[in-house]
Scaffold this motif. Structure first.
Motif, PDB file in Angstrom:
ATOM      1  N   ILE A   9       0.870  -1.185   0.000  1.00 46.01           N
ATOM      2  CA  ILE A   9       0.000   0.000   0.000  1.00 46.01           C
ATOM      3  C   ILE A   9       0.903   1.230   0.000  1.00 46.01           C
ATOM      4  O   ILE A   9       1.784   1.356   0.838  1.00 46.01           O
ATOM      5  N   LYS A  10       0.664   2.126  -0.962  1.00 46.50           N
ATOM      6  CA  LYS A  10       1.503   3.328  -1.066  1.00 46.50           C
ATOM      7  C   LYS A  10       0.621   4.578  -1.057  1.00 46.50           C
ATOM      8  O   LYS A  10      -0.297   4.706  -1.879  1.00 46.50           O
ATOM      9  N   ASP A  11       0.922   5.514  -0.132  1.00 53.58           N
ATOM     10  CA  ASP A  11       0.273   6.848  -0.084  1.00 53.58           C
ATOM     11  C   ASP A  11      -1.242   6.802  -0.215  1.00 53.58           C
ATOM     12  O   ASP A  11      -1.824   7.632  -0.925  1.00 53.58           O
ATOM     13  N   LEU A  12      -1.865   5.866   0.441  1.00 58.64           N
ATOM     14  CA  LEU A  12      -3.327   5.720   0.317  1.00 58.64           C
ATOM     15  C   LEU A  12      -4.043   6.844   1.062  1.00 58.64           C
ATOM     16  O   LEU A  12      -3.781   7.096   2.237  1.00 58.64           O
ATOM     17  N   SER A  13      -4.928   7.523   0.343  1.00 61.73           N
ATOM     18  CA  SER A  13      -5.708   8.603   0.954  1.00 61.73           C
ATOM     19  C   SER A  13      -7.178   8.437   0.559  1.00 61.73           C
ATOM     20  O   SER A  13      -7.488   8.317  -0.630  1.00 61.73           O
ATOM     21  N   ILE A  14      -8.059   8.407   1.562  1.00 61.80           N
ATOM     22  CA  ILE A  14      -9.489   8.152   1.313  1.00 61.80           C
ATOM     23  C   ILE A  14     -10.332   9.157   2.090  1.00 61.80           C
ATOM     24  O   ILE A  14     -10.047   9.436   3.265  1.00 61.80           O
ATOM     25  N   SER A  15     -11.348   9.701   1.434  1.00 62.97           N
ATOM     26  CA  SER A  15     -12.273  10.583   2.162  1.00 62.97           C
ATOM     27  C   SER A  15     -13.714  10.136   1.931  1.00 62.97           C
ATOM     28  O   SER A  15     -14.007   9.386   0.987  1.00 62.97           O
ATOM     29  N   PHE A  16     -14.596  10.584   2.808  1.00 60.22           N
ATOM     30  CA  PHE A  16     -16.024  10.252   2.703  1.00 60.22           C
ATOM     31  C   PHE A  16     -16.835  11.537   2.674  1.00 60.22           C
ATOM     32  O   PHE A  16     -16.603  12.436   3.483  1.00 60.22           O
ATOM     33  N   GLN A  17     -17.788  11.588   1.742  1.00 60.48           N
ATOM     34  CA  GLN A  17     -18.710  12.733   1.693  1.00 60.48           C
ATOM     35  C   GLN A  17     -19.842  12.475   2.672  1.00 60.48           C
ATOM     36  O   GLN A  17     -20.534  11.459   2.562  1.00 60.48           O
ATOM     37  N   THR A  18     -20.015  13.343   3.648  1.00 63.46           N
ATOM     38  CA  THR A  18     -21.126  13.183   4.592  1.00 63.46           C
ATOM     39  C   THR A  18     -21.954  14.465   4.594  1.00 63.46           C
ATOM     40  O   THR A  18     -21.547  15.474   4.019  1.00 63.46           O
ATOM     41  N   SER A  19     -23.098  14.417   5.266  1.00 66.14           N
ATOM     42  CA  SER A  19     -23.964  15.605   5.324  1.00 66.14           C
ATOM     43  C   SER A  19     -23.253  16.758   6.047  1.00 66.14           C
ATOM     44  O   SER A  19     -23.550  17.925   5.823  1.00 66.14           O
TER      45      SER A  19
END
Length: 355
Positions: A9-19
């Motif tokens: 795993i390299k430089d993994l970036s994750i975001s979630f759209q929430t209210s």
């Protein structure tokens, strides 16, 4: 002999759209997994452990977005060595080629993993029939062997049972049998013993360890229980606020931790020999990942925080070839701050017990 890498795993970036806005759940994770090795990812709830492995499995929820990074999976197809970035595969390709077949997952609660309307036997056979078109009789025989492997008595009889007819510990064993049905290269265990009592927990951990010795499978463990980590892991990644803040071999993390967060986690473990009346707790709570984090995410809760911690995020400093920690305390100009005395004494006791 050089170890064979199976996942990177390299430089993994994750975001979630929430209210409420965008939550930056994973903020640059790097991790390598080798053949036959067990990595444990530890940290408080909400630190991003489960999101990381869900990204590997391609089962992020619909509001999740991969901002950057790669998850490189290496496996053999016949003689050929295949490298695949799991983040680039479609859901259909993940289902056909990877999920359950090459990478399998054991979830926290066996009751939500099992289909209440199908017999145990059919659920174990389903993966073999789908991925390898295994003839029914052959799949049936292998399913019985798998039930024996995971320590279920009278496997012939259990094949005809439904999930509600089994105890919690047995259901978790069945889930492990299903995960192993297609001989995967990687097994991901997401807090596989949380819902079980302590004696069953120990048996399940032993079981996964035995299976690993027999099959040389690579295992990723997700847990917040350091007692579990001590029993199963070769390598540990400590996660906080969507980043790995310390990683190293099991002995390095347990006997020579460098990050104040790891000190806090180890100090918060119940210990029979401690003189303290109260169990240690890390003050405060994790940061809200809706907000942009300035400096070190742990600074607000860290009694050893330096001025720079509130302004600049620390890089991973190298302690040994296998041990890294993201804390400014390791900088050559930092003041000499040692781990708390109570933790030092506890580590001496642990070392004494091991010897």
């Amino acid at each position: 002999m050089e170890k064979e890498k199976v996942l990177s795993i390299k430089d993994l970036s994750i975001s979630f759209q929430t209210s409420a806005g965008e939550v930056n759940a994973i903020r640059g994770v790097n991790l390598d997994l080798y053949k036959g090795e067990t990595i444990a990812i530890v940290g408080e709830s909400g630190s991003g452990k489960s999101v990381t492995v869900k990204a590997i499995m391609g089962i992020l929820s619909g509001n999740g977005r991969i901002n950057s990074g790669t998850i490189d999976f290496m496996y053999h197809r016949g003689e050929e060595e295949v490298h695949e970035d799991l983040l680039k595969l479609s859901k259909k390709e993940m289902c056909h080629r990877i999920k359950g077949k090459r990478i399998a997952m054991v979830f926290q609660d066996p009751m939500t993993s099992l289909n209440p309307t199908m017999t145990i036997g059919n659920q174990i056979m389903e993966g073999m029939r789908y991925h390898f078109k295994t003839p029914k009789q052959e799949a049936h025989e292998k399913a019985i062997k798998l039930l024996e492997l995971v320590g279920i008595t009278e496997p012939q009889k259990r094949m005809k049972n439904y999930p509600h007819q089994l105890s919690g510990g047995m259901r978790q064993r069945v889930v492990i049998a299903i995960a192993l049905a297609c001989d995967p290269e990687i097994l991901i265990c997401d807090e596989p013993t949380t819902a079980l009592d302590v004696t069953i927990q120990a048996k399940i951990l032993e079981l996964i360890k035995e299976i690993q010795e027999k099959t040389n499978i690579s295992v990723i463990y997700i847990t917040h229980d350091l007692g579990v980590v001590a029993k199963v892991a070769d390598y540990v990644g400590v996660m906080y606020a969507g980043k790995i803040v310390e990683k190293g071999l099991i002995n390095e993390i347990f006997y020579d931790p460098k990050h104040p967060y790891t000190w806090g986690l180890l100090s918060a473990m119940p210990d029979l020999d401690t003189n303290d009346e109260l169990l240690y707790t890390i003050p405060g709570s994790p940061p809200n990942l809706l907000n942009k984090i300035e400096g070190d995410a742990f600074a607000e809760r860290n009694q050893y925080a330096l001025n720079i911690d509130h302004r600049v995020e620390p890089p991973l400093f190298k302690v040994t070839d296998t041990h890294y920690a993201a804390t400014w305390l390791l900088h050559e100009n930092a003041p000499d701050i040692q781990m708390p005395m109570e933790l030092k004494n506890r580590i001496y006791r642990m070392l004494g017990e091991v010897e």
